[in-house]
Design a protein around this motif. Structure first.
Motif, PDB file in Angstrom:
ATOM      1  N   VAL A 148       1.010  -1.156  -0.083  1.00 39.25           N
ATOM      2  CA  VAL A 148       0.048  -0.043  -0.009  1.00 39.25           C
ATOM      3  C   VAL A 148       0.770   1.234  -0.044  1.00 39.25           C
ATOM      4  CG1 VAL A 148      -1.719   1.106   1.259  1.00 39.25           C
ATOM      5  CG2 VAL A 148      -1.457  -1.131   1.406  1.00 39.25           C
ATOM      6  N   PRO A 149       0.589   2.481  -0.838  1.00 38.33           N
ATOM      7  CA  PRO A 149      -0.657   2.571  -1.490  1.00 38.33           C
ATOM      8  C   PRO A 149      -0.266   1.732  -2.953  1.00 38.33           C
ATOM      9  CG  PRO A 149       0.695   4.481  -1.585  1.00 38.33           C
ATOM     10  CD  PRO A 149       1.355   3.603  -0.766  1.00 38.33           C
ATOM     11  N   ASN A 150      -1.289   1.404  -3.775  1.00 37.40           N
ATOM     12  CA  ASN A 150      -1.189   1.258  -5.018  1.00 37.40           C
ATOM     13  C   ASN A 150      -1.087   2.254  -5.945  1.00 37.40           C
ATOM     14  OD1 ASN A 150      -1.683  -0.334  -7.475  1.00 37.40           O
ATOM     15  ND2 ASN A 150      -3.437  -1.526  -6.523  1.00 37.40           N
ATOM     16  N   ILE A 151      -0.521   2.263  -7.318  1.00 36.01           N
ATOM     17  CA  ILE A 151      -0.035   3.443  -7.786  1.00 36.01           C
ATOM     18  C   ILE A 151      -0.252   3.218  -9.176  1.00 36.01           C
ATOM     19  CG2 ILE A 151       1.955   5.070  -8.437  1.00 36.01           C
ATOM     20  CD1 ILE A 151       3.328   4.343  -5.817  1.00 36.01           C
ATOM     21  N   THR A 152      -0.734   4.408  -9.959  1.00 39.69           N
ATOM     22  CA  THR A 152      -0.786   4.638 -11.487  1.00 39.69           C
ATOM     23  C   THR A 152      -0.069   5.558 -11.984  1.00 39.69           C
ATOM     24  OG1 THR A 152      -2.863   3.491 -11.607  1.00 39.69           O
ATOM     25  CG2 THR A 152      -2.387   5.247 -13.317  1.00 39.69           C
ATOM     26  N   LEU A 153       0.663   5.290 -12.958  1.00 38.94           N
ATOM     27  CA  LEU A 153       1.265   6.471 -13.688  1.00 38.94           C
ATOM     28  C   LEU A 153       0.781   6.895 -15.074  1.00 38.94           C
ATOM     29  CD1 LEU A 153       4.029   8.267 -14.409  1.00 38.94           C
ATOM     30  CD2 LEU A 153       5.079   6.366 -15.516  1.00 38.94           C
ATOM     31  N   LYS A 154       0.354   7.780 -15.122  1.00 33.55           N
ATOM     32  CA  LYS A 154      -0.448   8.361 -16.430  1.00 33.55           C
ATOM     33  C   LYS A 154       0.584   8.550 -17.542  1.00 33.55           C
ATOM     34  CE  LYS A 154      -4.156  10.653 -13.953  1.00 33.55           C
ATOM     35  NZ  LYS A 154      -5.058  11.906 -13.522  1.00 33.55           N
ATOM     36  N   VAL A 155       0.511   8.102 -18.816  1.00 28.66           N
ATOM     37  CA  VAL A 155       1.392   8.128 -19.610  1.00 28.66           C
ATOM     38  C   VAL A 155       0.898   8.838 -20.908  1.00 28.66           C
ATOM     39  CG1 VAL A 155       3.184   7.022 -21.165  1.00 28.66           C
ATOM     40  CG2 VAL A 155       2.896   6.062 -18.832  1.00 28.66           C
ATOM     41  N   ASP A 156       1.529  10.120 -21.308  1.00 27.02           N
ATOM     42  CA  ASP A 156       1.163  10.500 -22.490  1.00 27.02           C
ATOM     43  C   ASP A 156       2.370  10.590 -23.523  1.00 27.02           C
ATOM     44  OD1 ASP A 156       0.637  12.265 -24.563  1.00 27.02           O
ATOM     45  OD2 ASP A 156      -0.536  13.697 -23.278  1.00 27.02           O
ATOM     46  N   PRO A 157       2.347   9.949 -24.704  1.00 23.86           N
ATOM     47  CA  PRO A 157       3.425   9.839 -25.238  1.00 23.86           C
ATOM     48  C   PRO A 157       4.238  11.038 -25.719  1.00 23.86           C
ATOM     49  CG  PRO A 157       1.720   8.265 -26.131  1.00 23.86           C
ATOM     50  CD  PRO A 157       1.125   9.241 -25.180  1.00 23.86           C
ATOM     51  N   LEU A 158       3.363  12.071 -25.762  1.00 21.91           N
ATOM     52  CA  LEU A 158       4.041  13.406 -26.153  1.00 21.91           C
ATOM     53  C   LEU A 158       4.460  14.290 -24.931  1.00 21.91           C
ATOM     54  CD1 LEU A 158       1.081  14.595 -28.746  1.00 21.91           C
ATOM     55  CD2 LEU A 158       3.644  13.497 -29.198  1.00 21.91           C
ATOM     56  N   ILE A 159       4.173  13.902 -23.681  1.00 17.75           N
ATOM     57  CA  ILE A 159       4.544  14.512 -22.437  1.00 17.75           C
ATOM     58  C   ILE A 159       5.483  13.733 -21.476  1.00 17.75           C
ATOM     59  CG2 ILE A 159       3.638  15.701 -20.509  1.00 17.75           C
ATOM     60  CD1 ILE A 159       1.150  16.058 -21.934  1.00 17.75           C
ATOM     61  N   THR A 160       5.336  12.579 -21.429  1.00 15.79           N
ATOM     62  CA  THR A 160       5.840  11.803 -20.361  1.00 15.79           C
ATOM     63  C   THR A 160       7.404  11.260 -21.095  1.00 15.79           C
ATOM     64  OG1 THR A 160       3.652  10.830 -19.936  1.00 15.79           O
ATOM     65  CG2 THR A 160       5.499   9.964 -18.771  1.00 15.79           C
ATOM     66  N   PRO A 161       8.426  11.490 -20.254  1.00 14.90           N
ATOM     67  CA  PRO A 161       9.628  11.391 -20.915  1.00 14.90           C
ATOM     68  C   PRO A 161       9.734   9.832 -20.538  1.00 14.90           C
ATOM     69  CG  PRO A 161       9.932  12.560 -19.064  1.00 14.90           C
ATOM     70  CD  PRO A 161       8.615  12.644 -19.118  1.00 14.90           C
ATOM     71  N   ASP A 162      10.388   9.235 -21.648  1.00 11.77           N
ATOM     72  CA  ASP A 162      10.876   7.786 -21.534  1.00 11.77           C
ATOM     73  C   ASP A 162      11.647   7.422 -20.294  1.00 11.77           C
ATOM     74  OD1 ASP A 162      10.094   6.877 -23.910  1.00 11.77           O
ATOM     75  OD2 ASP A 162      12.118   6.178 -24.692  1.00 11.77           O
ATOM     76  N   SER A 163      12.401   8.657 -19.669  1.00 13.06           N
ATOM     77  CA  SER A 163      13.177   8.308 -18.481  1.00 13.06           C
ATOM     78  C   SER A 163      12.250   8.121 -16.976  1.00 13.06           C
ATOM     79  CB  SER A 163      14.071   9.407 -18.042  1.00 13.06           C
ATOM     80  OG  SER A 163      13.373  10.648 -17.914  1.00 13.06           O
ATOM     81  N   LEU A 164      10.948   8.688 -17.199  1.00 11.03           N
ATOM     82  CA  LEU A 164      10.120   8.670 -16.366  1.00 11.03           C
ATOM     83  C   LEU A 164       9.314   7.125 -16.456  1.00 11.03           C
ATOM     84  CD1 LEU A 164       8.804   9.714 -13.766  1.00 11.03           C
ATOM     85  CD2 LEU A 164       6.977  10.897 -14.997  1.00 11.03           C
ATOM     86  N   VAL A 165       9.026   6.985 -17.389  1.00 11.32           N
ATOM     87  CA  VAL A 165       8.496   5.581 -17.869  1.00 11.32           C
ATOM     88  C   VAL A 165       9.250   4.376 -17.337  1.00 11.32           C
ATOM     89  CG1 VAL A 165       7.300   3.937 -19.275  1.00 11.32           C
ATOM     90  CG2 VAL A 165       6.978   6.641 -19.715  1.00 11.32           C
ATOM     91  N   GLU A 166      10.530   4.771 -17.669  1.00 11.43           N
ATOM     92  CA  GLU A 166      11.526   3.519 -17.143  1.00 11.43           C
ATOM     93  C   GLU A 166      11.797   3.668 -15.724  1.00 11.43           C
ATOM     94  OE1 GLU A 166      15.409   3.485 -19.466  1.00 11.43           O
ATOM     95  OE2 GLU A 166      16.126   2.803 -17.906  1.00 11.43           O
ATOM     96  N   ASP A 167      11.714   4.775 -15.168  1.00 12.50           N
ATOM     97  CA  ASP A 167      11.679   4.975 -13.573  1.00 12.50           C
ATOM     98  C   ASP A 167      10.481   3.970 -12.956  1.00 12.50           C
ATOM     99  OD1 ASP A 167      12.943   5.724 -11.402  1.00 12.50           O
ATOM    100  OD2 ASP A 167      12.438   7.745 -11.253  1.00 12.50           O
ATOM    101  N   GLY A 168       9.495   4.079 -14.015  1.00 10.40           N
ATOM    102  CA  GLY A 168       8.200   3.485 -13.341  1.00 10.40           C
ATOM    103  C   GLY A 168       8.413   1.601 -13.362  1.00 10.40           C
ATOM    104  N   VAL A 169       9.163   1.650 -14.778  1.00 10.01           N
ATOM    105  CA  VAL A 169       9.441   0.354 -15.041  1.00 10.01           C
ATOM    106  C   VAL A 169      10.456  -0.431 -13.998  1.00 10.01           C
ATOM    107  CG1 VAL A 169      10.606  -1.339 -16.521  1.00 10.01           C
ATOM    108  CG2 VAL A 169       8.879   0.293 -17.414  1.00 10.01           C
ATOM    109  N   ARG A 170      11.307   0.336 -13.561  1.00 11.78           N
ATOM    110  CA  ARG A 170      12.542  -0.064 -12.664  1.00 11.78           C
ATOM    111  C   ARG A 170      11.573  -0.488 -11.117  1.00 11.78           C
ATOM    112  NH1 ARG A 170      17.535   0.222 -14.081  1.00 11.78           N
ATOM    113  NH2 ARG A 170      17.980   1.433 -16.131  1.00 11.78           N
ATOM    114  N   THR A 171      10.581   0.511 -10.887  1.00 16.63           N
ATOM    115  CA  THR A 171      10.004   0.461  -9.451  1.00 16.63           C
ATOM    116  C   THR A 171       9.024  -0.747  -9.738  1.00 16.63           C
ATOM    117  OG1 THR A 171       9.798   2.712  -9.376  1.00 16.63           O
ATOM    118  CG2 THR A 171       8.332   1.686  -8.102  1.00 16.63           C
ATOM    119  N   VAL A 172       8.432  -1.223 -10.945  1.00 16.83           N
ATOM    120  CA  VAL A 172       7.697  -2.399 -10.987  1.00 16.83           C
ATOM    121  C   VAL A 172       8.306  -3.562 -10.556  1.00 16.83           C
ATOM    122  CG1 VAL A 172       6.222  -4.174 -12.665  1.00 16.83           C
ATOM    123  CG2 VAL A 172       5.948  -1.710 -12.826  1.00 16.83           C
TER     124      VAL A 172
END
Lengths: 237, 513
Positions: B180-204
């Motif tokens: 807890v807590p559960n988390i969602t990352l909102k991803v907009d291909p035009l706004i969200t940088p790859d590095s933030l998505v990758e940070d999310g992936v590493r957290t998974v």
């Protein structure tokens, strides 16, 4: 233009940066004792393996939104340089594929002319260095390591060396002194080189008598420590 | 009465439930003493036979199922009911939120939405606060959330823009490894940088979180002011869902006589109507009999608005439904057309979903202005009582084709599920050394029209059951002692027994080396 293909994989996360479509070409000029795809070694030229670049492109297009790029592996990719050249050229010319990077996974035996022919359409290479010691290399692969060392130097100078890979077999090529010398030599090429240390796995390899030994993780850590004479980016697999 | 007493006695005497868990389950039991909302005989029978289900929300709903308070507004204006002035610094803001969380209801009894934390806290994370201070502060907040809201449906959102807070959230997550807590990352291909998505992936890789949503697609359905909550349900902020009713497509198919085509206009239409009837009865009970929106302080202070609510219409068992009907239609001796392995079956599956979507979007429901007067279509992973039924638009466990095929089979369905669909994919552990490969797959999936993307890494301590997480060590503890601090762990133990979710086929995305 047709190539002789052993197989393709739509998604791979172990053949270069990001998610990649991988083409395995049939036929290799090395005969490595540790090869985990020995069925791809013979230079089979039957229709069974024959594939045109035009046949491959729709399959790459389907996977393209999910990819960083494509990688051609083997067998030995550079034994079919004209196929490679045409495939990479076609990818870069296709509106939907042009953002994909084109990588080659190679044993490094190709000559300078081949690399220079491929360089304009290639974005990166991953080169296996089986062993720095010429005699051990000959025993492991049946071939001299001289062209491999020249390829590593050349590809680095061309800005195309993404990664050097060392496949370690216990008691064959993992002597700490040898690895230190290997590190010293790699550092003369690029002290910040990306080096992948891969422990040999028996799975897929041909049987030997006595069997080749799989290094345990601790042995890979020892090997990486011996190798780390510079600021290498070392990854253990 | 005797049975009721027996169940109450079992609860109060339980050696494995905590005091708090007993209290909440006793409250749920008490509403069973009341009559349930009146239903037609056909609807009541479908409910009893579990062709349709009400998710055990209780006979007399006295809270909306999922509530998304407008925390940004609350923090701007302060709270009259709770006598909390608008906070002026980070410490006060976090204290403010904790107080508010303790007073936000939902069907689970805990808040299912904690806010879009990066936006809510943005005014308070000033340049004079170092990253170390921010991490330490958020760590205390995280620990308080996990210990006081012990339920993995408690959910917060970040993104799509990069921010110091989003990065800190991932660092804190990786260091604490809580469910807890559960988390969602909102991803907009035009706004969200790859590095933030990758940070999310590493957290998974570390914690099984976050879940990733296709932000532009959600905005298209709900507007900018939406969030993913609970087990990946996307709803309007300042609104929510009154109820969730579900239709078991496999059970509907089992009751069908005739061709696959006829199913769409006869049996399917029949059960969609019964499901909608159930939703309507429950909504009226909540709004007209219990007067939830007339009496709750969140509504009185304008932090929720009934006009931003709707109901969720869930479906599950799509794969089994398609396979049953295809088998029924096949000529003798003809091989089966199986979902995920056959173009005919895949095309029929899309027709089933489209037909449900058409029926739901033309069946008006009261107090559902959030959905334009209609329910939102939804499909979540299985709950702990679903046996031999596949969740979402997934291809059944063990029958999956390669990952590219699986993704491109599921993706075209996702457009219909405005309130979310959790298809969970397993990745080979080799991906841990190449997170960019997963970033590529997430971007590709959204490009192909997927709305939600969730993955588990093989060999992860965290297991994603439906849209919530448990630690394998906590499951082992339940098996050994029967007790768990998180209420959701008990549900998970049931799911694991029904689904063998921890054994979902891993689709290798690469050869082993």
């Amino acid at each position: 233009m047709t190539g002789f293909l052993a197989d393709t994989i739509t998604f791979s996360n172990v053949d270069g940066p990001g998610n990649r479509f991988v083409v395995f070409l049939q036929g290799c000029n090395f005969d490595c004792i540790a090869c985990h795809n020995p069925q791809t070694i013979p230079l089979a030229r039957s229709d069974h393996f024959r594939t045109r670049v035009a046949d491959l492109l729709p399959r790459i297009r389907r996977a393209a939104p999910f990819l960083s790029g494509i990688t051609v592996s083997g067998g030995e990719a550079t034994l079919q340089p004209e196929f490679l050249h045409e495939l990479f050229t076609a990818v870069k010319a296709d509106r939907n594929l042009t953002r994909l990077t084109c990588f080659i996974d190679s044993n490094g035996a190709a000559d300078e002319a081949t690399w220079r022919r491929l360089a304009p359409v290639t974005d990166g290479t991953m080169i296996d260095l089986k062993c720095l010691d010429p005699e051990i290399h000959l025993r492991m692969t049946g071939q001299s390591n001289e062209p491999v060392l020249r390829s590593i130097e050349l590809l680095h100078s061309l800005g195309l060396l993404y990664e050097v890979r060392l496949l370690l077999i216990s008691g064959v090529n993992d002597d700490p002194g040898l690895l230190r010398r290997t590190g010293d030599w790699l550092a003369t090429v690029d002290p910040a080189m990306r080096v992948k240390v891969i422990g040999f796995r028996r799975h897929g390899a041909r049987p030997h008598d006595p069997e080749l030994a799989e290094p345990v993780h601790e042995q890979l850590v020892v090997a990486a420590t011996a190798l780390q004479v510079a600021d290498f980016d070392i990854c253990l697999v | 009465m005797h049975e009721f007493q027996e169940r109450a006695r079992t609860l109060v005497r339980s050696a494995t439930l905590s005091y708090d868990q007993k209290l909440r389950q006793l409250a749920a039991l008490a509403t069973e003493a009341l009559p349930s909302p009146e239903l037609s005989p056909a609807c009541a029978e479908a409910l009893e036979k579990r062709v349709i289900c009400d998710m055990f929300e209780g006979h007399a709903p006295f809270t909306a199922r999922y509530i998304l308070p407008d925390y940004e507004k609350a923090i701007r204006n302060g709270l009259a009911y709770l006598e909390m002035p608008a906070p002026t610094n980070l410490a006060d803001a976090l204290n403010f939120l904790q107080v508010m969380y303790a007073n936000v209801p939902s069907v689970t009894t805990y808040p299912v939405y904690l806010g879009d934390l990066d936006k809510v806290l943005a005014p308070f994370v000033t340049d004079d606060i170092s990253d170390d201070e921010l991490d330490a502060t958020l760590r205390r907040f995280w620990i308080a959330i996990d210990r006081t809201l012990p339920d993995a449906f408690v959910h917060l959102d970040i993104g799509p823009a990069d921010s110091r807070i989003a990065r800190a959230v991932f660092r804190v997550e990786r260091s604490l490894r809580q469910s807890v807590p559960n988390i969602t990352l909102k991803v907009d291909p035009l706004i969200t940088p790859d590095s933030l998505v990758e940070d999310g992936v590493r957290t998974v890789f570390e914690t099984g979180k976050p879940h990733f949503v296709n932000h532009p697609m959600m905005v298209g359905d709900h507007g900018e002011h939406y969030a993913a909550v609970s087990c990946y349900n996307s709803l309007k902020i300042g609104g929510g869902a009154h109820t969730l009713v579900r239709l078991n497509l496999k059970e509907a198919a089992l009751r069908h006589q005739g061709s696959a085509d006829e199913f769409l206009t006869t049996t399917l239409a029949h059960y969609v109507e019964l499901t909608a009837e159930l939703a309507e009865a429950r909504i009226r009970s909540l709004v007209e009999d219990q007067h939830f929106f007339d009496t709750h302080w969140l509504a009185q202070e304008g932090l929720i608005d009934i006009h931003r609510f709707s109901a969720m219409f869930g479906i599950f068992g799509l794969a089994e439904c398609v396979n049953l009907l295809m088998h029924h239609d096949a000529q003798p001796g003809e091989p089966d057309h199986r979902y995920g392995h056959d173009d005919l079956a895949d095309a029929f599956s899309q027709r089933v979903v489209q037909q449900v979507a058409d029926l739901v979007s033309t069946r008006p429901l009261p107090y559902c202005d959030g959905g334009g007067g209609y329910a939102y279509l939804h499909s979540q992973s299985g709950i702990d009582l679903d046996h031999d039924v596949t969740a979402g638009t997934r291809i059944p466990v063990g029958d999956e084709p390669d990952l590219l095929h699986h993704l491109t089979t599921c993706a075209p369905h996702h457009q219909y599920f405005a309130s979310g669909i959790s298809d969970i994919f397993h990745m080979d552990e080799t991906a841990a050394r190449n997170p960019q490969a997963i970033v590529d797959i997430i971007r590709g999936s959204f490009h192909e029209g997927m709305r939600d993307f969730t993955f588990n890494l093989d060999n992860n301590e965290f297991v994603r059951i439906t849209g919530y997480l448990v630690r394998k060590s906590d499951l082992a503890a339940i098996a050994a002692t029967g007790a768990a601090r998180h209420g959701s762990d008990h549900l998970a133990a049931g799911s694991e027994n029904s689904f063998h979710l921890t054994q979902r086929a891993v689709k290798r995305i690469g050869r082993g080396e």
